[in-house]
Scaffold this motif. Structure first.
Motif, PDB file in Angstrom:
ATOM      1  N   ARG A 112       0.844  -1.197   0.000  1.00  0.00           N
ATOM      2  CA  ARG A 112       0.000   0.000   0.000  1.00  0.00           C
ATOM      3  C   ARG A 112       0.879   1.247   0.000  1.00  0.00           C
ATOM      4  O   ARG A 112       1.839   1.350   0.757  1.00  0.00           O
ATOM      5  N   GLU A 152      -4.218   4.495  -3.954  1.00  0.00           N
ATOM      6  CA  GLU A 152      -4.085   3.296  -4.777  1.00  0.00           C
ATOM      7  C   GLU A 152      -2.831   3.416  -5.635  1.00  0.00           C
ATOM      8  O   GLU A 152      -2.516   4.501  -6.143  1.00  0.00           O
ATOM      9  N   ARG A 194      -2.271   5.383  -9.259  1.00  0.00           N
ATOM     10  CA  ARG A 194      -3.356   6.324  -9.541  1.00  0.00           C
ATOM     11  C   ARG A 194      -2.852   7.750  -9.354  1.00  0.00           C
ATOM     12  O   ARG A 194      -2.114   8.044  -8.409  1.00  0.00           O
ATOM     13  N   LYS A 245      -2.764  -5.760  -7.613  1.00  0.00           N
ATOM     14  CA  LYS A 245      -3.631  -5.407  -8.728  1.00  0.00           C
ATOM     15  C   LYS A 245      -2.789  -5.115  -9.971  1.00  0.00           C
ATOM     16  O   LYS A 245      -2.659  -3.961 -10.405  1.00  0.00           O
TER      17      LYS A 245
END
Length: 674
Positions: free
Chosen positions: A319, A367, A370, A427
């Motif tokens: 993260r 995120e 982003r 992701k």
């Protein structure tokens, strides 16, 4: 178009100025200040802040009850005059339709004092065709909204009479132009006393040394604009420009309206009184707010808190954290600091509030990859200032992503392979599939099968390889940050051998920039034949799939001086491939044709010795030489295949040299004059 007004300290910007045509247009409509109907223009604090006239397709028709009637209002559909408006009314047990022209007769408009003759002519000419210039279009839309006289001239403000109070009526308005009907909108109204125009509420002010920012709660109903009044000392209130004021929306406070009183510098240490009134679509003005006093003597410039380059870190869980940094400010008027976040400056929304003396804030809710835009503003007694300093950040993780697990391969048939694997953690944006000759092929020799990352975790491939060919496949994870990881575990595949009679490769013939491959069959010709080529880099590729009766193939996708190898395999009617043939190879030739002088002759003519030869299409010109007594002389350069030497003598030797367009000489020829 929406612009956002953020109260903030002054900064130097060049104002955006509408084209000269817009200024001329608004002056013709009777404005001393061509921008007096626009949203507030504050060149010292940023770009011009402009409101937008309502879109008729969105706003439809507005209705206001009147005793025994109603007022109807709409905007010009498509910004061009229609031939006719058709108004259909239902209610009171009847349905009535009437047509109105797209613009009232000139005599009526002048008689009623709605516009002057010059203004009428301008409106009729200007709205005959759609206005293309966006600044001019905006100005005309705002002027039409601001002026009931113009609206009545263009039949955008219509009075209905002869109605029954307390009875509900519905209206439908359409515009007709060139036989085409365009819906304008619908409305319902119950005649009677009209409601009062809602007044603005919660008036507040933020004074500075030479200007004051006035803010208030938006009025509801059909309010479209406002008027701001200011008085100094005991003087009469002065209507401030722009008037009417069309507000824009502050995303931080969508229910509030801000107005900057800075058209001219205010006096320091002076008390000013402000009042605000609302204007509705029908030109009615509300009651003014209670007087609010603002003292510029209480205002001093605020210290500036400026965002610096954010610090981006990633935890063990992957993260991302964005740490914002700025210079700490100390000012008793600053009650706190507001941190904003969005995807662009226009979408900034409050994220957090920190103490007034703080100088950092860490956003842990981002995120990976982003793009974010952060803003920093003050929390004052009068409310938040909105973003004053803006800085972008994109948390990109440089760490190599782990490869996916569970890679497996399944041969669907002799030519089709399906690869599948488990999704990688995180992701990722996708996966790259690579191929090698074996499981231990070095990473720098792997060949990419997928030119760009794929999102799926399965891939079906056509192998197009000879039977018994061994190869391996690996999968690489591409993270959301665009970082490609290391290849995962390899899975080995060997193309199956179907068996049967293999064709015999009989030869590979070197030709100019090509190689001709020939083969033969021991028995009956197969359904199809496949030709495989091994390139100089070592990879084996399928270059042709031909009918079985074919026994030769010329490969022109080769280049000298590189060597190539070939083999062939047969396919039966079910698509099963035979064992491969023997291997043959060759290197293509590199033959460059040069121009040639052929058929050179010389004969005596009336003008001297006449030379002739056959033209060569590769020659751009010819150089003619003469040798006499052991001495050579260049006579001429010609483009035609002939030349006459008027000074010729018996025994002269002539030489003709062809020249290419690049200047390279070709094969020459000589002849003696006898």
């Amino acid at each position: 178009m929406k612009n956002h007004i953020h109260p903030q300290p002054r900064r130097a910007h060049a104002p955006i100025r509408p084209p000269h045509l817009l200024a001329v247009s608004l002056l013709l409509l009777g404005l001393s200040n061509p921008l007096s109907v626009s949203a507030q223009n504050t060149p010292q604090t940023g770009p011009v802040q402009q409101g937008v006239a309502p879109d008729p397709a969105k706003t439809g028709v507005a209705a206001l009850p009147q005793p025994g009637g109603a007022l109807l209002r709409w905007t010009l559909p498509g910004d061009v005059l229609p031939d006719t408006y058709r108004i259909t009314r239902e209610g009171g047990g009847t349905t009535v339709s009437r047509d109105l022209p797209g613009i009232v007769p000139k005599a009526d408009a002048i008689k009623n004092g709605w516009v002057t003759a010059q203004q009428y002519d301008f409106l009729k000419a200007k709205f005959a065709t759609p206005v293309s210039d966006p600044f001019e279009k905006l100005g005309l839309q705002l002027q039409t909204l601001a002026s009931p006289g113009i609206a009545r001239t263009l039949n955008l403000l219509v009075t209905e009479t002869g109605l029954k109070d307390g009875t509900r009526y519905s209206y439908r308005v359409v515009a007709l132009r060139g036989g085409k009907e365009t819906p304008v909108g619908t409305a319902t109204v119950t005649p009677g006393q009209p409601p009062a125009v809602p007044a603005p509420g919660k008036l507040s002010a933020v004074p500075e040394r030479t200007r004051v920012t006035v803010a208030w709660q938006r009025a509801g109903g059909q309010v479209m604009a406002y008027r701001v009044y200011r008085a100094e000392g005991g003087a009469a209130p002065l209507l401030l420009q722009p008037s009417p004021y069309f507000p824009t929306v502050d995303p931080a406070q969508p229910g509030r309206v801000s107005f900057k009183d800075d058209a001219l510098p205010l006096k320091p240490k002076t008390k000013y009184s402000y009042q605000v009134a609302a204007l509705d679509l029908f030109g009615r003005e509300s009651a003014r707010t209670a007087v609010l006093v603002a003292d510029t003597g209480d205002a001093e410039p605020f210290p500036r808190a400026s965002l610096t380059e954010p610090t981006i870190t990633f935890g063990a869980d992957g993260r991302g954290n964005v740490k914002l940094n700025w210079n700490a400010v100390q000012d008793a008027r600053i009650l706190g600091l507001m941190v904003y976040r969005g995807s662009s400056p226009e979408t900034l929304k409050p994220l957090a509030e920190v103490a007034a003396g703080a100088s950092t804030y860490t956003d842990t809710s981002t995120e990976e990859a982003r793009s974010y835009v952060y803003g920093l503003g003050y929390k004052l007694a009068a409310g938040p200032t909105g973003p004053l300093s803006i800085r972008g950040a994109q948390p990109l993780n440089p760490a190599l992503p782990a490869p996916p697990k569970g890679l497996s391969a399944k041969l669907e048939d002799a030519n089709t392979l399906t690869l599948s694997w488990q999704p990688a953690s995180g992701k990722p944006i996708g996966y790259l599939v690579v191929r090698g000759a074996s499981a231990d092929t070095p990473s720098d020799q792997l060949v990419t099968v997928t030119p760009r990352p794929i999102a799926a975790t399965t891939l079906k491939l056509r192998l197009d390889a000879s039977p018994g060919t061994g190869m391996s496949f690996r999968v690489i994870t591409v993270s959301a940050s665009g970082v490609s990881g290391k290849p995962g575990e390899a899975v080995a595949v060997v193309t199956p051998r179907v068996g049967g009679d293999a064709p015999t490769l009989t030869g590979v013939e070197a030709q100019n920039s090509a190689l001709k491959v020939t083969w033969a069959y021991a028995g009956v010709a197969p359904a199809q034949i496949e030709v495989f080529r091994q390139n100089p880099q070592g990879d084996l590729v399928l270059v042709a799939r031909l009918p079985g009766a074919t026994t030769a193939f010329t490969d022109r996708n080769v280049q000298a001086p590189f060597a190539y190898a070939y083999l062939v395999a047969a396919l039966d009617a079910q698509g099963k491939r035979s064992d491969p043939s023997n291997v043959g190879g060759a290197t293509p030739l590199n033959i460059t044709a040069t121009p040639l002088v052929q058929g050179l002759s010389v004969s005596a003519g009336g003008g001297g010795a006449v030379l002739r030869w056959t033209a060569d299409k590769g020659a751009a010109s010819y150089t003619v030489y003469r040798t006499r007594g052991g001495r050579q002389e260049r006579l001429s350069i010609v483009t035609a295949p002939s030349y006459t030497d008027a000074q010729a003598k018996t025994g002269d030797v002539y030489r003709v040299v062809p020249i290419e367009s690049s200047g390279i000489q070709g094969q020459e020829a000589s002849v003696t004059f006898k």
